[in-house]
Design a protein around this motif. Structure first.
Motif, short mmCIF file in Angstrom:
data_model
loop_
_atom_site.label_atom_id
_atom_site.label_comp_id
_atom_site.label_asym_id
_atom_site.label_seq_id
_atom_site.Cartn_x
_atom_site.Cartn_y
_atom_site.Cartn_z
N MET A 1 -6.40 -9.82 16.71
CA MET A 1 -6.60 -8.56 16.01
C MET A 1 -6.39 -7.41 16.98
N ASP A 2 -5.65 -6.39 16.56
CA ASP A 2 -5.41 -5.23 17.42
C ASP A 2 -6.70 -4.45 17.64
N LYS A 3 -6.85 -3.94 18.86
CA LYS A 3 -8.02 -3.12 19.16
C LYS A 3 -7.94 -1.79 18.41
N PHE A 4 -9.09 -1.24 18.10
CA PHE A 4 -9.18 0.10 17.54
C PHE A 4 -10.02 0.93 18.51
N THR A 5 -9.38 1.88 19.16
CA THR A 5 -10.10 2.74 20.10
C THR A 5 -10.03 4.18 19.61
N GLN A 6 -8.84 4.74 19.60
CA GLN A 6 -8.63 6.10 19.10
C GLN A 6 -7.35 6.12 18.27
N LEU A 7 -7.42 6.75 17.12
CA LEU A 7 -6.28 6.82 16.21
C LEU A 7 -6.00 8.27 15.85
N THR A 8 -4.77 8.70 16.08
CA THR A 8 -4.33 10.02 15.65
C THR A 8 -3.18 9.83 14.67
N GLY A 9 -3.36 10.29 13.45
CA GLY A 9 -2.33 10.08 12.45
C GLY A 9 -2.53 10.95 11.23
N VAL A 10 -1.56 10.87 10.33
CA VAL A 10 -1.61 11.62 9.08
C VAL A 10 -2.64 10.99 8.15
N ALA A 11 -3.45 11.83 7.54
CA ALA A 11 -4.45 11.38 6.57
C ALA A 11 -3.96 11.71 5.16
N ALA A 12 -3.99 10.71 4.28
CA ALA A 12 -3.55 10.91 2.90
C ALA A 12 -4.77 11.03 1.98
N PRO A 13 -4.76 12.00 1.05
CA PRO A 13 -5.89 12.18 0.15
C PRO A 13 -5.79 11.30 -1.10
N MET A 14 -6.85 10.55 -1.39
CA MET A 14 -6.97 9.79 -2.62
C MET A 14 -8.35 10.11 -3.21
N PRO A 15 -8.49 11.21 -3.90
CA PRO A 15 -9.81 11.67 -4.35
C PRO A 15 -10.43 10.86 -5.48
N GLU A 16 -9.66 9.96 -6.11
CA GLU A 16 -10.20 9.19 -7.23
C GLU A 16 -11.39 8.34 -6.78
N ILE A 17 -12.35 8.15 -7.68
CA ILE A 17 -13.48 7.26 -7.40
C ILE A 17 -13.18 5.87 -7.97
N ASN A 18 -13.92 4.89 -7.47
CA ASN A 18 -13.84 3.51 -7.98
C ASN A 18 -12.43 2.92 -7.91
N ILE A 19 -11.71 3.18 -6.83
CA ILE A 19 -10.41 2.52 -6.63
C ILE A 19 -10.69 1.07 -6.27
N ASP A 20 -10.34 0.17 -7.18
CA ASP A 20 -10.74 -1.23 -6.97
C ASP A 20 -9.66 -2.04 -6.26
N THR A 21 -10.01 -3.28 -5.92
CA THR A 21 -9.09 -4.13 -5.15
C THR A 21 -7.87 -4.53 -5.96
N ASP A 22 -7.99 -4.54 -7.29
CA ASP A 22 -6.82 -4.86 -8.11
C ASP A 22 -5.80 -3.73 -8.06
N ARG A 23 -6.28 -2.52 -7.88
CA ARG A 23 -5.35 -1.39 -7.72
C ARG A 23 -4.75 -1.39 -6.32
N ILE A 24 -5.56 -1.75 -5.33
CA ILE A 24 -5.05 -1.79 -3.96
C ILE A 24 -3.98 -2.86 -3.81
N ILE A 25 -4.21 -4.04 -4.39
CA ILE A 25 -3.22 -5.12 -4.35
C ILE A 25 -3.32 -5.91 -5.66
N PRO A 26 -2.40 -5.71 -6.61
CA PRO A 26 -2.45 -6.39 -7.91
C PRO A 26 -2.47 -7.91 -7.77
N LYS A 27 -3.08 -8.55 -8.77
CA LYS A 27 -3.33 -10.00 -8.72
C LYS A 27 -2.08 -10.84 -8.57
N ASN A 28 -0.93 -10.38 -9.03
CA ASN A 28 0.28 -11.20 -8.94
C ASN A 28 0.81 -11.33 -7.52
N TYR A 29 0.20 -10.63 -6.57
CA TYR A 29 0.62 -10.74 -5.17
C TYR A 29 -0.33 -11.62 -4.36
#
Length: 203
Positions: A1-29
């Motif tokens: 597993m890659d270490k996590f120390t400091q991360l500088t990057g673009v942040a994307a906004p997803m203001p919706e609530i209750n984003i579930d795992t099926d939305r993150i990765i649909p079941k057919n995958y």
């Protein structure tokens, strides 16, 4: 597993609530047991249309956020079924940090085991970072795990809490296997004693 120390990057906004795992990765995958190759399937049902073409309105398809490494989300992110493919898909896309007021417990735990830092913050701090993330390509923030702070594009600093053991694991790139291998000498010594004292067990 890659270490996590400091991360500088673009942040994307997803203001919706209750984003579930099926939305993150649909079941057919979910047929694969490999941790790689799922980045193109992350958020597939909202990222692509019925013909497989990109939805231009989806945040991660917008030019400014195509290489986002941080998500700023609404509360209860990662709810739903306990699929480990969800953090696999995020990580393969390039996401190393998710910031939210709250997470589903199983998803939260799975993030740490896969090198993703989930940060819980009060809603007012998330709102500020969500506003920062809305700046598009200028939405660059720095997450410093060692100092436990987030630095925004305007120089503002937000502190966050994290369990010391989980912090140690991320800083050193230790998943469950890595933690076990830290005791490799003791394990080998035990097996050698077992083979000497009870050779029939190795037969």
């Amino acid at each position: 597993m890659d270490k996590f120390t400091q991360l500088t990057g673009v942040a994307a906004p997803m203001p919706e609530i209750n984003i579930d795992t099926d939305r993150i990765i649909p079941k057919n995958y979910l047929k694969t047991i490999k941790r790689t190759g799922l980045g193109t399937a992350a958020f597939a049902e909202v990222r692509y249309d019925e013909n497989g073409k990109e939805n231009p309105d989806f945040v991660l398809n917008k030019p400014a956020y195509r290489k986002a490494q941080i998500l700023v989300t609404g509360e209860n992110f990662g709810c739903g079924s306990s699929r480990e493919h969800a953090p696999w898909a995020l990580l393969d896309f390039g996401i190393r940090c998710v910031i939210s007021p709250s997470f589903a417990d199983i998803f939260y735990n799975n993030c740490f085991k896969n090198g993703i830092l989930p940060i819980k913050l009060p809603q007012e701090d998330v709102d500020k970072l969500m506003d920062d993330a809305g700046r598009g390509a200028n939405a660059v923030i720095t997450v410093d795990l060692e100092k436990q702070e987030i630095r925004g594009p305007d120089g503002g600093v937000v502190k966050f809490d994290i369990d010391p053991f989980r912090k140690h694991c991320l800083l050193n790139g230790l998943d469950d296997i890595g933690l076990t291998l830290q005791h490799e000498k003791q394990i080998s010594d035990y097996e050698s004693r077992q083979n000497a004292d009870k050779p029939w067990l190795a037969a």
